[in-house]
Design a protein around this motif. Structure first.
Motif, PDB file in Angstrom:
ATOM      1  N   LEU A   6       0.632  -1.153   0.066  1.00 59.52           N
ATOM      2  CA  LEU A   6      -0.026  -0.029   0.029  1.00 59.52           C
ATOM      3  C   LEU A   6       0.778   1.192  -0.136  1.00 59.52           C
ATOM      4  CD1 LEU A   6      -2.619  -1.167   2.803  1.00 59.52           C
ATOM      5  CD2 LEU A   6      -3.076  -0.919   0.502  1.00 59.52           C
ATOM      6  N   GLU A   7       1.988   1.153   0.401  1.00 64.39           N
ATOM      7  CA  GLU A   7       2.885   2.551   0.717  1.00 64.39           C
ATOM      8  C   GLU A   7       3.073   3.193  -0.407  1.00 64.39           C
ATOM      9  OE1 GLU A   7       7.369   0.272   0.479  1.00 64.39           O
ATOM     10  OE2 GLU A   7       6.591   0.926   2.270  1.00 64.39           O
ATOM     11  N   SER A   8       2.920   2.736  -1.853  1.00 63.09           N
ATOM     12  CA  SER A   8       3.609   3.645  -2.992  1.00 63.09           C
ATOM     13  C   SER A   8       2.253   4.507  -3.084  1.00 63.09           C
ATOM     14  CB  SER A   8       3.497   2.799  -4.234  1.00 63.09           C
ATOM     15  OG  SER A   8       2.313   2.307  -4.516  1.00 63.09           O
ATOM     16  N   PHE A   9       1.254   4.240  -2.432  1.00 65.31           N
ATOM     17  CA  PHE A   9      -0.077   5.197  -2.552  1.00 65.31           C
ATOM     18  C   PHE A   9       0.015   6.251  -1.302  1.00 65.31           C
ATOM     19  CE2 PHE A   9      -0.968   2.255  -5.627  1.00 65.31           C
ATOM     20  CZ  PHE A   9      -1.653   2.887  -6.684  1.00 65.31           C
ATOM     21  N   ALA A  10       0.865   5.969  -0.206  1.00 68.61           N
ATOM     22  CA  ALA A  10       0.684   6.452   1.083  1.00 68.61           C
ATOM     23  C   ALA A  10       1.136   8.151   1.183  1.00 68.61           C
ATOM     24  CB  ALA A  10       1.535   5.827   2.190  1.00 68.61           C
ATOM     25  N   ASN A  11       1.729   8.682   0.219  1.00 67.94           N
ATOM     26  CA  ASN A  11       1.967   9.990   0.492  1.00 67.94           C
ATOM     27  C   ASN A  11       0.871  10.753  -0.063  1.00 67.94           C
ATOM     28  OD1 ASN A  11       4.690   9.620   1.358  1.00 67.94           O
ATOM     29  ND2 ASN A  11       5.207   9.361  -0.564  1.00 67.94           N
ATOM     30  N   ASN A  12       0.726  11.938   0.453  1.00 71.90           N
ATOM     31  CA  ASN A  12      -0.343  12.991   0.066  1.00 71.90           C
ATOM     32  C   ASN A  12       0.261  14.173   0.183  1.00 71.90           C
ATOM     33  OD1 ASN A  12      -3.742  13.935   1.612  1.00 71.90           O
ATOM     34  ND2 ASN A  12      -3.032  13.822  -0.494  1.00 71.90           N
ATOM     35  N   PRO A  13       0.769  14.705  -1.017  1.00 74.45           N
ATOM     36  CA  PRO A  13       1.533  16.183  -1.233  1.00 74.45           C
ATOM     37  C   PRO A  13       0.540  17.204  -0.991  1.00 74.45           C
ATOM     38  CG  PRO A  13       2.190  14.481  -3.003  1.00 74.45           C
ATOM     39  CD  PRO A  13       0.893  13.864  -2.199  1.00 74.45           C
ATOM     40  N   ARG A  14      -0.460  17.003  -1.241  1.00 76.86           N
ATOM     41  CA  ARG A  14      -1.509  18.066  -1.112  1.00 76.86           C
ATOM     42  C   ARG A  14      -1.744  18.768   0.143  1.00 76.86           C
ATOM     43  NH1 ARG A  14      -3.886  22.863  -2.733  1.00 76.86           N
ATOM     44  NH2 ARG A  14      -6.020  22.976  -2.148  1.00 76.86           N
ATOM     45  N   TYR A  15      -1.463  17.989   1.266  1.00 78.04           N
ATOM     46  CA  TYR A  15      -1.577  18.395   2.716  1.00 78.04           C
ATOM     47  C   TYR A  15      -0.408  19.448   2.757  1.00 78.04           C
ATOM     48  CZ  TYR A  15      -1.766  18.254   7.728  1.00 78.04           C
ATOM     49  OH  TYR A  15      -2.144  18.825   9.143  1.00 78.04           O
ATOM     50  N   GLY A  16       0.681  19.215   2.642  1.00 80.26           N
ATOM     51  CA  GLY A  16       1.788  20.093   2.854  1.00 80.26           C
ATOM     52  C   GLY A  16       1.781  21.470   2.164  1.00 80.26           C
ATOM     53  N   VAL A  18      -1.166  22.885   1.486  1.00 77.41           N
ATOM     54  CA  VAL A  18      -2.496  23.917   1.972  1.00 77.41           C
ATOM     55  C   VAL A  18      -1.900  24.789   2.898  1.00 77.41           C
ATOM     56  CG1 VAL A  18      -4.650  23.812   3.278  1.00 77.41           C
ATOM     57  CG2 VAL A  18      -4.117  21.840   1.566  1.00 77.41           C
ATOM     58  N   LEU A  19      -2.457  26.045   2.841  1.00 76.46           N
ATOM     59  CA  LEU A  19      -2.158  27.370   3.774  1.00 76.46           C
ATOM     60  C   LEU A  19      -2.760  26.971   5.148  1.00 76.46           C
ATOM     61  CD1 LEU A  19      -2.578  30.368   1.411  1.00 76.46           C
ATOM     62  CD2 LEU A  19      -0.243  29.155   1.998  1.00 76.46           C
ATOM     63  N   ARG A  20      -1.793  27.211   6.086  1.00 72.39           N
ATOM     64  CA  ARG A  20      -2.331  27.211   7.601  1.00 72.39           C
ATOM     65  C   ARG A  20      -3.035  28.465   7.944  1.00 72.39           C
ATOM     66  NH1 ARG A  20       2.439  24.270   8.463  1.00 72.39           N
ATOM     67  NH2 ARG A  20       1.897  22.417   9.461  1.00 72.39           N
ATOM     68  N   GLU A  21      -3.716  28.434   8.861  1.00 71.08           N
ATOM     69  CA  GLU A  21      -4.894  29.756   9.128  1.00 71.08           C
ATOM     70  C   GLU A  21      -4.098  30.827   9.535  1.00 71.08           C
ATOM     71  OE1 GLU A  21      -3.613  27.825  13.055  1.00 71.08           O
ATOM     72  OE2 GLU A  21      -4.132  27.160  10.901  1.00 71.08           O
ATOM     73  N   HIS A  22      -4.654  32.147   9.380  1.00 70.01           N
ATOM     74  CA  HIS A  22      -4.135  33.291   9.915  1.00 70.01           C
ATOM     75  C   HIS A  22      -4.245  33.301  11.572  1.00 70.01           C
ATOM     76  CE1 HIS A  22      -2.784  37.403   9.921  1.00 70.01           C
ATOM     77  NE2 HIS A  22      -3.701  37.631  10.650  1.00 70.01           N
ATOM     78  N   GLY A  59     -18.568  24.594   1.000  1.00 69.38           N
ATOM     79  CA  GLY A  59     -17.953  25.838   1.039  1.00 69.38           C
ATOM     80  C   GLY A  59     -17.706  26.461  -0.278  1.00 69.38           C
ATOM     81  N   LYS A  60     -17.906  27.582  -0.691  1.00 70.25           N
ATOM     82  CA  LYS A  60     -17.653  28.106  -2.286  1.00 70.25           C
ATOM     83  C   LYS A  60     -16.271  27.876  -2.533  1.00 70.25           C
ATOM     84  CE  LYS A  60     -21.726  31.312  -1.844  1.00 70.25           C
ATOM     85  NZ  LYS A  60     -22.131  32.658  -1.829  1.00 70.25           N
ATOM     86  N   PRO A  61     -15.768  27.886  -3.691  1.00 70.45           N
ATOM     87  CA  PRO A  61     -14.470  27.997  -4.016  1.00 70.45           C
ATOM     88  C   PRO A  61     -13.742  29.158  -3.443  1.00 70.45           C
ATOM     89  CG  PRO A  61     -15.668  27.500  -5.862  1.00 70.45           C
ATOM     90  CD  PRO A  61     -16.758  27.741  -4.971  1.00 70.45           C
ATOM     91  N   GLY A  62     -12.600  28.911  -2.751  1.00 67.77           N
ATOM     92  CA  GLY A  62     -11.955  29.925  -2.111  1.00 67.77           C
ATOM     93  C   GLY A  62     -12.235  30.382  -0.661  1.00 67.77           C
ATOM     94  N   ALA A  63     -13.343  29.664  -0.279  1.00 68.76           N
ATOM     95  CA  ALA A  63     -13.932  29.988   0.945  1.00 68.76           C
ATOM     96  C   ALA A  63     -13.022  29.480   2.201  1.00 68.76           C
ATOM     97  CB  ALA A  63     -15.341  29.309   1.156  1.00 68.76           C
ATOM     98  N   GLY A  64     -11.943  28.508   1.956  1.00 69.58           N
ATOM     99  CA  GLY A  64     -11.340  28.316   3.031  1.00 69.58           C
ATOM    100  C   GLY A  64     -11.371  26.842   3.646  1.00 69.58           C
ATOM    101  N   LYS A  65     -12.069  25.965   2.844  1.00 68.84           N
ATOM    102  CA  LYS A  65     -12.462  24.754   3.453  1.00 68.84           C
ATOM    103  C   LYS A  65     -11.164  23.925   3.727  1.00 68.84           C
ATOM    104  CE  LYS A  65     -14.357  23.681  -0.539  1.00 68.84           C
ATOM    105  NZ  LYS A  65     -14.353  25.073  -1.250  1.00 68.84           N
ATOM    106  N   SER A  66     -10.316  23.960   2.780  1.00 73.35           N
ATOM    107  CA  SER A  66      -8.984  23.023   2.962  1.00 73.35           C
ATOM    108  C   SER A  66      -8.173  23.613   4.203  1.00 73.35           C
ATOM    109  CB  SER A  66      -8.108  22.844   1.670  1.00 73.35           C
ATOM    110  OG  SER A  66      -8.722  22.349   0.852  1.00 73.35           O
ATOM    111  N   THR A  67      -8.003  24.884   4.245  1.00 76.01           N
ATOM    112  CA  THR A  67      -7.470  25.570   5.572  1.00 76.01           C
ATOM    113  C   THR A  67      -8.116  24.976   6.700  1.00 76.01           C
ATOM    114  OG1 THR A  67      -6.686  27.473   4.196  1.00 76.01           O
ATOM    115  CG2 THR A  67      -6.458  27.606   6.490  1.00 76.01           C
ATOM    116  N   LEU A  68      -9.435  25.190   6.913  1.00 78.75           N
ATOM    117  CA  LEU A  68     -10.258  24.793   8.077  1.00 78.75           C
ATOM    118  C   LEU A  68      -9.879  23.316   8.491  1.00 78.75           C
ATOM    119  CD1 LEU A  68     -12.128  25.039  10.328  1.00 78.75           C
ATOM    120  CD2 LEU A  68     -14.004  24.788   8.741  1.00 78.75           C
ATOM    121  N   MET A  69      -9.744  22.333   7.342  1.00 74.04           N
ATOM    122  CA  MET A  69      -9.697  21.036   7.497  1.00 74.04           C
ATOM    123  C   MET A  69      -8.173  20.686   8.232  1.00 74.04           C
ATOM    124  SD  MET A  69     -12.354  19.178   6.355  1.00 74.04           S
ATOM    125  CE  MET A  69     -12.071  17.507   5.796  1.00 74.04           C
TER     126      MET A  69
END
Length: 268
Positions: A6-16, A18-22, A59-69
């Motif tokens: 399973l490990e070849s799929f384990a990385n999730n680059p998108r997480y890194g 995503v901007l952190r919250e203000h 949330g609408k596009p750009g609303a901050g869903k990923s940052t909240l997650m």
């Protein structure tokens, strides 16, 4: 072994990426309905504490869903609220879809591979529960040199259901961001998440699923007793604070530290 397959799929680059919250924003997510001094109470705290399976963040596009997650993922309050006295510590696994990423970042199969790898890595006691399935796949494809190719979507879903039926009494929180960025089998994915989060009686694992996406994806969640919130309904104070802080920071770079007398001459 199982983890290697399973490990070849384990990385999730998108997480890194995503901007952190203000600073000092998004804390409204922790407002409880019991606190009468708080005007905005989205119900997330109550969901973490109860036995309901799915919480849907739209949330609408750009609303901050990923940052909240990401904020929820990294904040220790999440695990504190999820933990009950005399229970095993809960387990958090996550996946952030990315429609511009690699195939594994934008497919249902990639989600299943990544979550199963994280789950088994954190809970090796569950390996025996899916070992028979893995051995059967190995016998079926004995000459397969690519271990990652063993697992089809059907087999991966079956592995999760094997775990769901196990006697390992623990709570799992699956955090899945960007469901609308899954490029295929979105309906199958949502059906699976709903099935997995259905509470089983007795001493079995409990799966809670926190997921986010654009409002149109949420249509398929609008059945049953599913908690939800729309990000843009709560972020107006956050946007105001970000704008004010950004303006103040910009002013510091424009104005000299020790301004000289202007002799009544404007500087602009």
């Amino acid at each position: 072994d199982i983890l290697h397959s399973l490990e070849s799929f384990a990385n999730n680059p998108r997480y890194g990426k995503v901007l952190r919250e203000h600073d000092e924003t998004l804390d409204w997510i922790w407002h409880s309905r019991k606190d009468k001094t708080k005007e905005s109470c989205p119900g997330f705290v109550e969901w973490l504490k109860n036995d309901k399976g799915i919480f849907w963040i739209s949330g609408k596009p750009g609303a901050g869903k990923s940052t909240l997650m990401k904020y929820i993922h990294e904040n220790i309050t999440t695990m504190k609220l999820l933990t009950r006295r005399k229970e095993k510590p809960p387990v958090l696994v996550s996946f952030f879809f990315h429609d511009l990423g690699t195939p594994s970042e934008k497919t249902f199969s990639g989600l299943l591979h990544a979550l199963l790898h994280q789950l088994l890595e954190q809970c090796p006691n569950l390996l025996p529960d899916i070992l028979p399935r893995f051995q059967r796949l190995r016998r079926k494809l004995p000459c397969r040199s690519d271990a990652a190719g063993l697992w089809s979507e059907t087999e991966l879903q079956g592995a999760f259901l094997d775990i769901q039926q196990s006697d390992y009494d623990v709570k799992f929180l699956f955090l899945v961001d960007g469901l609308d960025e899954c490029g295929e089998n979105q309906s199958d994915m949502i059906r699976f998440l709903k099935k997995l989060s259905t509470r089983k009686t007795g001493s079995h694992p409990q799966f809670k699923v926190l997921c986010s996406g654009r409002p149109e994806i949420g249509i398929e969640f609008n059945t049953g007793d599913i908690s939800s919130l729309a990000v843009q309904d709560y972020t107006s104070p956050d946007i105001t604070k970000f704008a004010r802080d950004s303006f103040n920071e910009a002013c510091k770079t424009l104005l000299p530290v020790n301004p000289q007398p202007s002799e009544n001459v404007g500087s602009w």
